[in-house]
Motif scaffolding. Structure first.
Motif, PDB file in Angstrom:
ATOM      1  N   LEU A  30      18.672   3.957 151.048  1.00 25.17           N
ATOM      2  CA  LEU A  30      18.381   3.315 149.771  1.00 25.17           C
ATOM      3  C   LEU A  30      17.448   2.142 150.022  1.00 25.17           C
ATOM      4  N   TRP A  31      16.290   2.173 149.347  1.00 26.46           N
ATOM      5  CA  TRP A  31      15.303   1.103 149.473  1.00 26.46           C
ATOM      6  C   TRP A  31      15.080   0.476 148.106  1.00 26.46           C
ATOM      7  N   ARG A  32      15.253  -0.814 148.030  1.00 27.49           N
ATOM      8  CA  ARG A  32      15.065  -1.510 146.759  1.00 27.49           C
ATOM      9  C   ARG A  32      13.577  -1.697 146.486  1.00 27.49           C
ATOM     10  N   VAL A  33      13.196  -1.445 145.251  1.00 22.14           N
ATOM     11  CA  VAL A  33      11.792  -1.564 144.828  1.00 22.14           C
ATOM     12  C   VAL A  33      11.740  -2.585 143.699  1.00 22.14           C
ATOM     13  N   GLY A  34      11.148  -3.741 143.970  1.00 18.49           N
ATOM     14  CA  GLY A  34      11.144  -4.797 142.977  1.00 18.49           C
ATOM     15  C   GLY A  34      12.554  -5.268 142.694  1.00 18.49           C
ATOM     16  N   ASP A  35      12.805  -5.724 141.472  1.00 18.00           N
ATOM     17  CA  ASP A  35      14.122  -6.236 141.108  1.00 18.00           C
ATOM     18  C   ASP A  35      15.006  -5.193 140.444  1.00 18.00           C
ATOM     19  N   ASP A  36      14.415  -4.148 139.876  1.00 18.16           N
ATOM     20  CA  ASP A  36      15.175  -3.272 138.984  1.00 18.16           C
ATOM     21  C   ASP A  36      15.278  -1.820 139.430  1.00 18.16           C
ATOM     22  N   LEU A  37      14.564  -1.417 140.492  1.00 18.31           N
ATOM     23  CA  LEU A  37      14.524  -0.016 140.892  1.00 18.31           C
ATOM     24  C   LEU A  37      14.912   0.153 142.350  1.00 18.31           C
ATOM     25  N   ALA A  38      15.169   1.399 142.710  1.00 16.54           N
ATOM     26  CA  ALA A  38      15.471   1.750 144.097  1.00 16.54           C
ATOM     27  C   ALA A  38      14.951   3.152 144.374  1.00 16.54           C
ATOM     28  N   VAL A  39      14.604   3.412 145.621  1.00 15.35           N
ATOM     29  CA  VAL A  39      14.214   4.740 146.078  1.00 15.35           C
ATOM     30  C   VAL A  39      15.291   5.246 147.028  1.00 15.35           C
ATOM     31  N   ARG A  40      15.739   6.479 146.796  1.00 16.62           N
ATOM     32  CA  ARG A  40      16.722   7.110 147.683  1.00 16.62           C
ATOM     33  C   ARG A  40      16.060   8.297 148.355  1.00 16.62           C
ATOM     34  N   LEU A  41      16.136   8.301 149.689  1.00 19.48           N
ATOM     35  CA  LEU A  41      15.509   9.358 150.494  1.00 19.48           C
ATOM     36  C   LEU A  41      16.553   9.967 151.415  1.00 19.48           C
ATOM     37  N   PRO A  42      16.633  11.304 151.477  1.00 19.83           N
ATOM     38  CA  PRO A  42      17.582  11.945 152.392  1.00 19.83           C
ATOM     39  C   PRO A  42      17.206  11.681 153.841  1.00 19.83           C
ATOM     40  N   TRP A  43      18.254  11.477 154.662  1.00 15.27           N
ATOM     41  CA  TRP A  43      17.942  11.186 156.062  1.00 15.27           C
ATOM     42  C   TRP A  43      18.971  11.744 157.049  1.00 15.27           C
ATOM     43  N   ALA A  44      20.205  12.025 156.614  1.00 13.21           N
ATOM     44  CA  ALA A  44      21.232  12.313 157.606  1.00 13.21           C
ATOM     45  C   ALA A  44      21.929  13.654 157.432  1.00 13.21           C
ATOM     46  N   THR A  45      21.718  14.367 156.360  1.00 11.57           N
ATOM     47  CA  THR A  45      22.351  15.665 156.145  1.00 11.57           C
ATOM     48  C   THR A  45      21.357  16.611 155.488  1.00 11.57           C
ATOM     49  N   GLN A  46      21.503  17.892 155.770  1.00  8.74           N
ATOM     50  CA  GLN A  46      20.639  18.884 155.136  1.00  8.74           C
ATOM     51  C   GLN A  46      20.984  19.069 153.668  1.00  8.74           C
ATOM     52  N   SER A  47      22.232  18.777 153.291  1.00  7.89           N
ATOM     53  CA  SER A  47      22.652  18.974 151.898  1.00  7.89           C
ATOM     54  C   SER A  47      22.125  17.894 150.968  1.00  7.89           C
ATOM     55  N   ALA A  48      21.562  16.818 151.510  1.00 10.56           N
ATOM     56  CA  ALA A  48      21.149  15.685 150.668  1.00 10.56           C
ATOM     57  C   ALA A  48      20.094  16.082 149.641  1.00 10.56           C
ATOM     58  N   ASP A  49      19.206  17.019 149.980  1.00  8.26           N
ATOM     59  CA  ASP A  49      18.161  17.421 149.039  1.00  8.26           C
ATOM     60  C   ASP A  49      18.776  17.949 147.747  1.00  8.26           C
ATOM     61  N   GLU A  50      19.722  18.854 147.883  1.00  4.76           N
ATOM     62  CA  GLU A  50      20.370  19.448 146.717  1.00  4.76           C
ATOM     63  C   GLU A  50      21.128  18.393 145.919  1.00  4.76           C
ATOM     64  N   LEU A  51      21.768  17.456 146.612  1.00  4.82           N
ATOM     65  CA  LEU A  51      22.553  16.435 145.925  1.00  4.82           C
ATOM     66  C   LEU A  51      21.651  15.508 145.113  1.00  4.82           C
ATOM     67  N   LEU A  52      20.491  15.152 145.654  1.00  7.11           N
ATOM     68  CA  LEU A  52      19.570  14.306 144.909  1.00  7.11           C
ATOM     69  C   LEU A  52      19.053  15.016 143.654  1.00  7.11           C
ATOM     70  N   ARG A  53      18.714  16.281 143.798  1.00  2.00           N
ATOM     71  CA  ARG A  53      18.226  17.024 142.631  1.00  2.00           C
ATOM     72  C   ARG A  53      19.333  17.169 141.586  1.00  2.00           C
ATOM     73  N   LYS A  54      20.571  17.310 142.032  1.00  2.00           N
ATOM     74  CA  LYS A  54      21.688  17.386 141.092  1.00  2.00           C
ATOM     75  C   LYS A  54      21.796  16.088 140.288  1.00  2.00           C
ATOM     76  N   GLU A  55      21.727  14.950 140.974  1.00  2.48           N
ATOM     77  CA  GLU A  55      21.772  13.667 140.258  1.00  2.48           C
ATOM     78  C   GLU A  55      20.636  13.566 139.243  1.00  2.48           C
ATOM     79  N   HIS A  56      19.440  13.970 139.661  1.00  2.00           N
ATOM     80  CA  HIS A  56      18.279  13.868 138.774  1.00  2.00           C
ATOM     81  C   HIS A  56      18.453  14.740 137.536  1.00  2.00           C
ATOM     82  N   THR A  57      19.147  15.857 137.690  1.00  2.00           N
ATOM     83  CA  THR A  57      19.338  16.784 136.573  1.00  2.00           C
ATOM     84  C   THR A  57      20.408  16.299 135.602  1.00  2.00           C
ATOM     85  N   TRP A  58      21.546  15.836 136.128  1.00  2.00           N
ATOM     86  CA  TRP A  58      22.716  15.625 135.283  1.00  2.00           C
ATOM     87  C   TRP A  58      22.991  14.178 134.906  1.00  2.00           C
ATOM     88  N   LEU A  59      22.721  13.242 135.803  1.00  2.00           N
ATOM     89  CA  LEU A  59      23.183  11.875 135.569  1.00  2.00           C
ATOM     90  C   LEU A  59      22.514  11.183 134.374  1.00  2.00           C
TER      91      LEU A  59
END
Length: 304
Positions: free
Chosen positions: A40-69
């Protein structure tokens, strides 16, 4: 965990933003956290960037959040990281990533909730709002939730490992709590939206109470008992009964039994991860041990 071969730096995050979301590229970028699946990298005061780094399943989990949350977030009474942009794989970084809102607060493994009534009410209100019937095409739980009996082998292995390290004073009492939970009737209500990963590093606190919830990668539909287990893990002494009184609809006896079982499994995992951190083993987090030990103590003190 398998760390990414590409080193993730502030410069890389800035370059990714410049390539795909250039209107955000000139804001300050700084490291926020390194989690199980993502950095998790903070961008400015109000945003953050999340990048997968430690598991192969992270890609699917990020797309799931983007779809449903984004559809769930407006109904929730606590701040959550709402996806704003999607970053697609590229030669610079061959995996998807997302831009979300930044949620202020301190992870509960480093700043546990201390104000029992306020924390219980905040967590109960959050889960009451989240636990709504999910659509038929909602994501499944990656082995989480469902009947407890199917998880007995894993829980007993965790218990034996923790007891072998001398980390559980009364393994027999812990096993009895789990066996009682596994024998409880299964959930027969509608599949409800669940966070699915309410451990102490995914819940934020401010001034002693719960103030935010992050990491919805394990969002799924199922038995609310799975999330209700978090009361024993996250709340201070004397708060669990108030949480159960505030949560709606009031959980029945079978749901509370199942929740206690899931709490046993979560507590044992926290204890083992914490011990690995103390011993310097890979994947260990020393701050996870205390909430796990406290949860087991509360579980054994709670009449069944």
């Amino acid at each position: 965990m398998t760390h990414a071969e590409i080193e993730i730096t502030a410069e890389l995050v800035r370059d990714l933003l410049r390539d795909q979301h250039p209107d955000l590229a000139d804001q300050p970028v700084r490291l926020g956290a390194r989690g199980w699946d993502n950095q998790l990298w903070r961008v400015g005061d109000d945003l953050a960037v999340r990048l997968p780094w430690a598991t192969q399943s992270a890609d699917e989990l990020l797309r799931k959040e983007h779809t449903w949350l984004p559809a769930l977030a407006p109904h929730l009474p606590l701040p959550v990281p709402v996806p704003q942009r999607l970053g697609e794989p590229s030669p610079r970084f061959p995996r998807p990533w997302i831009v979300t809102t930044w949620v202020p607060g301190t992870p509960a493994d480093r700043a546990p909730a201390a104000r029992a009534a306020e924390a219980a009410d905040a967590l109960a209100a959050f889960l009451t709002a989240l636990h709504r019937p999910a659509p038929e095409h909602a994501p499944a739980g990656r082995g989480r939730g469902g009947p407890l009996a199917g998880h007995s082998e894993w829980v007993i292995e965790q218990l034996d490992a923790a007891a072998g390290f001398g980390l559980v004073p009364d393994p027999g009492a812990v096993r009895a709590v789990w066996e009682d939970a596994a024998a409880a009737p299964d959930w027969d209500g509608p599949a409800l939206w669940l966070h699915g990963d309410l451990h102490p590093a995914n819940v934020l606190t401010t001034d002693g109470t719960v103030s935010g919830v992050v990491d919805f990668g394990d969002l799924f539909a199922g038995d609310p008992a799975f999330d209700l287990a978090s009361a024993w893990i996250l709340l201070p002494d004397g708060a669990v009964d108030r949480f159960h009184a505030a949560y709606r609809p009031a959980p029945d006896a079978a749901t509370l039994r199942r929740a206690r079982g899931w709490a046993v499994g979560r507590a044992l995992a926290c204890i083992l991860i914490g011990d690995a951190g103390v011993r310097g083993r890979p994947g260990g987090k020393p701050t996870w041990g205390p909430p796990g030990h406290a949860a087991l103590r509360r579980l054994l003190a709670t009449p069944r």
